[in-house]
Design a protein around this motif. Sequence first.
Motif, PDB file in Angstrom:
ATOM      1  N   SER A  67      -3.927   4.263 -11.020  1.00 42.95           N
ATOM      2  CA  SER A  67      -3.487   4.697  -9.515  1.00 42.95           C
ATOM      3  C   SER A  67      -2.201   5.318  -9.419  1.00 42.95           C
ATOM      4  O   SER A  67      -2.290   6.139  -8.044  1.00 42.95           O
ATOM      5  CB  SER A  67      -4.126   3.674  -8.458  1.00 42.95           C
ATOM      6  OG  SER A  67      -3.305   2.691  -8.994  1.00 42.95           O
ATOM      7  N   LEU A  68      -1.363   5.714 -10.419  1.00 45.93           N
ATOM      8  CA  LEU A  68      -0.216   6.169  -9.412  1.00 45.93           C
ATOM      9  C   LEU A  68      -0.340   7.705  -8.766  1.00 45.93           C
ATOM     10  O   LEU A  68      -1.548   8.518  -9.997  1.00 45.93           O
ATOM     11  CB  LEU A  68       1.001   6.293 -10.153  1.00 45.93           C
ATOM     12  CG  LEU A  68       1.687   4.925 -10.513  1.00 45.93           C
ATOM     13  CD1 LEU A  68       3.468   5.049 -11.625  1.00 45.93           C
ATOM     14  CD2 LEU A  68       2.162   4.007  -9.256  1.00 45.93           C
ATOM     15  N   LYS A  80       0.912  -1.575  -0.128  1.00 46.43           N
ATOM     16  CA  LYS A  80      -0.296   0.236  -0.236  1.00 46.43           C
ATOM     17  C   LYS A  80       0.657   1.402   0.228  1.00 46.43           C
ATOM     18  O   LYS A  80       0.584   2.272  -0.742  1.00 46.43           O
ATOM     19  CB  LYS A  80      -0.965  -0.058   1.072  1.00 46.43           C
ATOM     20  CG  LYS A  80      -2.195  -0.673   0.528  1.00 46.43           C
ATOM     21  CD  LYS A  80      -2.955  -0.746   2.144  1.00 46.43           C
ATOM     22  CE  LYS A  80      -4.193   0.705   1.348  1.00 46.43           C
ATOM     23  NZ  LYS A  80      -5.200   0.685   2.554  1.00 46.43           N
ATOM     24  N   GLY A  81       2.186   0.921   0.293  1.00 50.11           N
ATOM     25  CA  GLY A  81       3.376   2.444   0.434  1.00 50.11           C
ATOM     26  C   GLY A  81       3.591   2.382  -0.060  1.00 50.11           C
ATOM     27  O   GLY A  81       4.670   3.257  -0.153  1.00 50.11           O
ATOM     28  N   LYS A  82       3.786   1.504  -1.519  1.00 53.18           N
ATOM     29  CA  LYS A  82       4.928   1.609  -2.609  1.00 53.18           C
ATOM     30  C   LYS A  82       4.492   1.930  -3.834  1.00 53.18           C
ATOM     31  O   LYS A  82       2.942   1.619  -3.970  1.00 53.18           O
ATOM     32  CB  LYS A  82       5.511   0.478  -2.649  1.00 53.18           C
ATOM     33  CG  LYS A  82       5.380  -0.266  -1.343  1.00 53.18           C
ATOM     34  CD  LYS A  82       7.075   0.355  -0.550  1.00 53.18           C
ATOM     35  CE  LYS A  82       7.809  -0.037   0.217  1.00 53.18           C
ATOM     36  NZ  LYS A  82       9.386   0.348   0.673  1.00 53.18           N
ATOM     37  N   ILE A  83       4.868   2.030  -5.272  1.00 54.61           N
ATOM     38  CA  ILE A  83       4.968   2.138  -6.460  1.00 54.61           C
ATOM     39  C   ILE A  83       4.861   0.873  -7.120  1.00 54.61           C
ATOM     40  O   ILE A  83       6.876   0.053  -6.697  1.00 54.61           O
ATOM     41  CB  ILE A  83       5.546   2.869  -6.728  1.00 54.61           C
ATOM     42  CG1 ILE A  83       5.642   4.766  -6.175  1.00 54.61           C
ATOM     43  CG2 ILE A  83       5.403   3.054  -8.507  1.00 54.61           C
ATOM     44  CD1 ILE A  83       6.735   5.272  -6.777  1.00 54.61           C
ATOM     45  N   LEU A  84       3.823  -0.028  -7.561  1.00 51.54           N
ATOM     46  CA  LEU A  84       3.662  -1.030  -7.872  1.00 51.54           C
ATOM     47  C   LEU A  84       3.892  -1.024  -9.439  1.00 51.54           C
ATOM     48  O   LEU A  84       2.549  -0.578 -10.340  1.00 51.54           O
ATOM     49  CB  LEU A  84       2.478  -1.672  -7.179  1.00 51.54           C
ATOM     50  CG  LEU A  84       2.974  -3.742  -8.179  1.00 51.54           C
ATOM     51  CD1 LEU A  84       3.816  -3.951  -7.407  1.00 51.54           C
ATOM     52  CD2 LEU A  84       0.782  -3.929  -7.186  1.00 51.54           C
ATOM     53  N   HIS A 144      -1.129   2.285  -5.225  1.00 49.79           N
ATOM     54  CA  HIS A 144      -1.086   3.042  -6.105  1.00 49.79           C
ATOM     55  C   HIS A 144       0.083   1.476  -7.799  1.00 49.79           C
ATOM     56  O   HIS A 144       1.185   1.521  -7.439  1.00 49.79           O
ATOM     57  CB  HIS A 144       0.184   3.957  -6.490  1.00 49.79           C
ATOM     58  CG  HIS A 144      -0.690   5.324  -5.215  1.00 49.79           C
ATOM     59  ND1 HIS A 144      -0.288   6.107  -4.730  1.00 49.79           N
ATOM     60  CD2 HIS A 144      -1.535   4.999  -4.484  1.00 49.79           C
ATOM     61  CE1 HIS A 144      -0.922   6.725  -4.269  1.00 49.79           C
ATOM     62  NE2 HIS A 144      -2.122   6.176  -3.784  1.00 49.79           N
ATOM     63  N   HIS A 145      -0.549   1.636  -8.548  1.00 51.23           N
ATOM     64  CA  HIS A 145      -0.431   0.630  -9.477  1.00 51.23           C
ATOM     65  C   HIS A 145       0.228   0.688 -10.773  1.00 51.23           C
ATOM     66  O   HIS A 145      -0.857   1.351 -11.564  1.00 51.23           O
ATOM     67  CB  HIS A 145      -0.598  -1.159  -9.173  1.00 51.23           C
ATOM     68  CG  HIS A 145      -2.311  -0.851  -9.743  1.00 51.23           C
ATOM     69  ND1 HIS A 145      -3.099  -1.537 -10.012  1.00 51.23           N
ATOM     70  CD2 HIS A 145      -3.499  -0.778  -8.778  1.00 51.23           C
ATOM     71  CE1 HIS A 145      -4.616  -1.445 -10.678  1.00 51.23           C
ATOM     72  NE2 HIS A 145      -4.403  -0.910  -9.317  1.00 51.23           N
ATOM     73  N   LEU A 146       0.575   0.475 -11.885  1.00 49.22           N
ATOM     74  CA  LEU A 146       0.942   0.100 -13.333  1.00 49.22           C
ATOM     75  C   LEU A 146       1.253  -0.393 -13.865  1.00 49.22           C
ATOM     76  O   LEU A 146       1.411  -1.723 -13.468  1.00 49.22           O
ATOM     77  CB  LEU A 146       1.628   2.058 -13.466  1.00 49.22           C
ATOM     78  CG  LEU A 146       2.226   1.488 -15.444  1.00 49.22           C
ATOM     79  CD1 LEU A 146       0.705   1.905 -15.517  1.00 49.22           C
ATOM     80  CD2 LEU A 146       3.427   2.687 -15.195  1.00 49.22           C
ATOM     81  N   SER A 147       0.352  -1.402 -14.636  1.00 45.19           N
ATOM     82  CA  SER A 147       0.636  -2.324 -16.061  1.00 45.19           C
ATOM     83  C   SER A 147       1.184  -2.105 -17.073  1.00 45.19           C
ATOM     84  O   SER A 147       0.509  -1.163 -17.299  1.00 45.19           O
ATOM     85  CB  SER A 147      -0.860  -2.828 -15.669  1.00 45.19           C
ATOM     86  OG  SER A 147      -1.605  -3.508 -15.352  1.00 45.19           O
ATOM     87  N   THR A 148       2.469  -2.920 -17.441  1.00 39.29           N
ATOM     88  CA  THR A 148       3.053  -2.617 -18.892  1.00 39.29           C
ATOM     89  C   THR A 148       3.578  -4.066 -18.931  1.00 39.29           C
ATOM     90  O   THR A 148       3.656  -4.700 -18.212  1.00 39.29           O
ATOM     91  CB  THR A 148       4.647  -1.904 -17.627  1.00 39.29           C
ATOM     92  OG1 THR A 148       5.612  -2.620 -16.992  1.00 39.29           O
ATOM     93  CG2 THR A 148       4.426  -0.676 -17.179  1.00 39.29           C
ATOM     94  N   ILE A 149       4.315  -3.856 -20.712  1.00 36.86           N
ATOM     95  CA  ILE A 149       4.614  -5.093 -20.828  1.00 36.86           C
ATOM     96  C   ILE A 149       5.723  -4.561 -21.817  1.00 36.86           C
ATOM     97  O   ILE A 149       5.893  -3.640 -22.674  1.00 36.86           O
ATOM     98  CB  ILE A 149       3.062  -5.368 -22.021  1.00 36.86           C
ATOM     99  CG1 ILE A 149       2.228  -5.825 -21.651  1.00 36.86           C
ATOM    100  CG2 ILE A 149       3.797  -6.755 -23.056  1.00 36.86           C
ATOM    101  CD1 ILE A 149       1.027  -6.252 -22.208  1.00 36.86           C
TER     102      ILE A 149
END
Length: 266
Positions: free
Chosen positions: A141-142, A92-96, A117-122
Motif C-alpha cells: 500500500s505504499l 498511519k503517517g509513516k512508511i512501514l 502504508h506498508h510493505l512486507s519483505t524477507i
Amino acid sequence: MKSLENTKVGFIGFGNMAQAMAEGMILKKAVGPGQIYACAKNWEKLRKNTEEKGMNPCKDAGEVVEKADIVIIAVKPYMIQEVIKPVKQMLKGKILVSVAAGVPFDKYEEILEPGTHHLSTIPNTPVSIGEGIIICESKHSLTEEEFSLVESLLSSIGLVQSVETKQLSVAGTVSGCGPAFASMFIEALSDAGVQHGLPRALSYKLASQMVAGTGKLQLSTQAHPGAMKDAVCSPGGTTIVGVAALERRGFRSAVIDAIDAIEKKK
C-alpha cells in the motif's frame, strides 16, 4: 521526492536481521548512523549494539515511530500484534516495512489501522555487507514515491526482488535459508581441502570466493547453471568424476528435500 539524505530509519526490534540491515546501510552509506533509531527489550544490549556504532537507542516503539520516517518491524511473527498495538495510530503517517517471514500484506491489513502504508519483505543475512537479497511482496500500500524511497534504501544492501504473494514463502526460503546451506557447502569443501593438505584459512578463502564468484558469474551472464557446470566438465576429466560422486550421493535431491521440508513446516 524525499531523499535518503534526510530520511530517518527506525527499527522496532534489533536482533540479528535488524542489525545486519543497519550495518549494511551504514557500510554502503545509504544513511548515516545518526539517521538510524532502534528499540529492543534488552536496554543494555540495545545500547551496546547501537551507541558504539553511532546509532540511536530508543526506550520503546513509540519513540522509534516518532523519530523515524521509515519504520522497520523486525520482531518475531508471533510478537507483531503485541508490538504494533500501542503505536497503531502513530504508524498511519509513516512508511512501514516488515521483515517478518510469513506475514504478508493481507495479515497486516487485519492488524494495522486502515490507510497505513506498508510493505512486507524477507531479507537475508548478507545484507550486512551489501550483498543480500530482499524479497518484496508485490502487493503493498505504499505510494509510488514511498516505494521508490524504500527501494532506494534496500537496494543499497542487496538485490531487491518483488514476487507475488503466493511466491513469497518459497522465495524467502531459497534466499533466506540458502545462506545456511551455502555455508555448509563451503565448510564441507574446505574440510576436503584440509584433508588433502590445504591450511584451514586458505581452504575457507578459496571455497568462499569460488561460491561468490560462481554466483556473480551466473547473475552477470544469466547462463543456465547446468551449462556452467558442463563448461567445467571436460570429457574423462577430474570435475566430472566429482560431479558423478555428488550425484550418486543424491546432492541435488538432498537440496530439494531441504526446501520441501522447510515449506511443509510453515
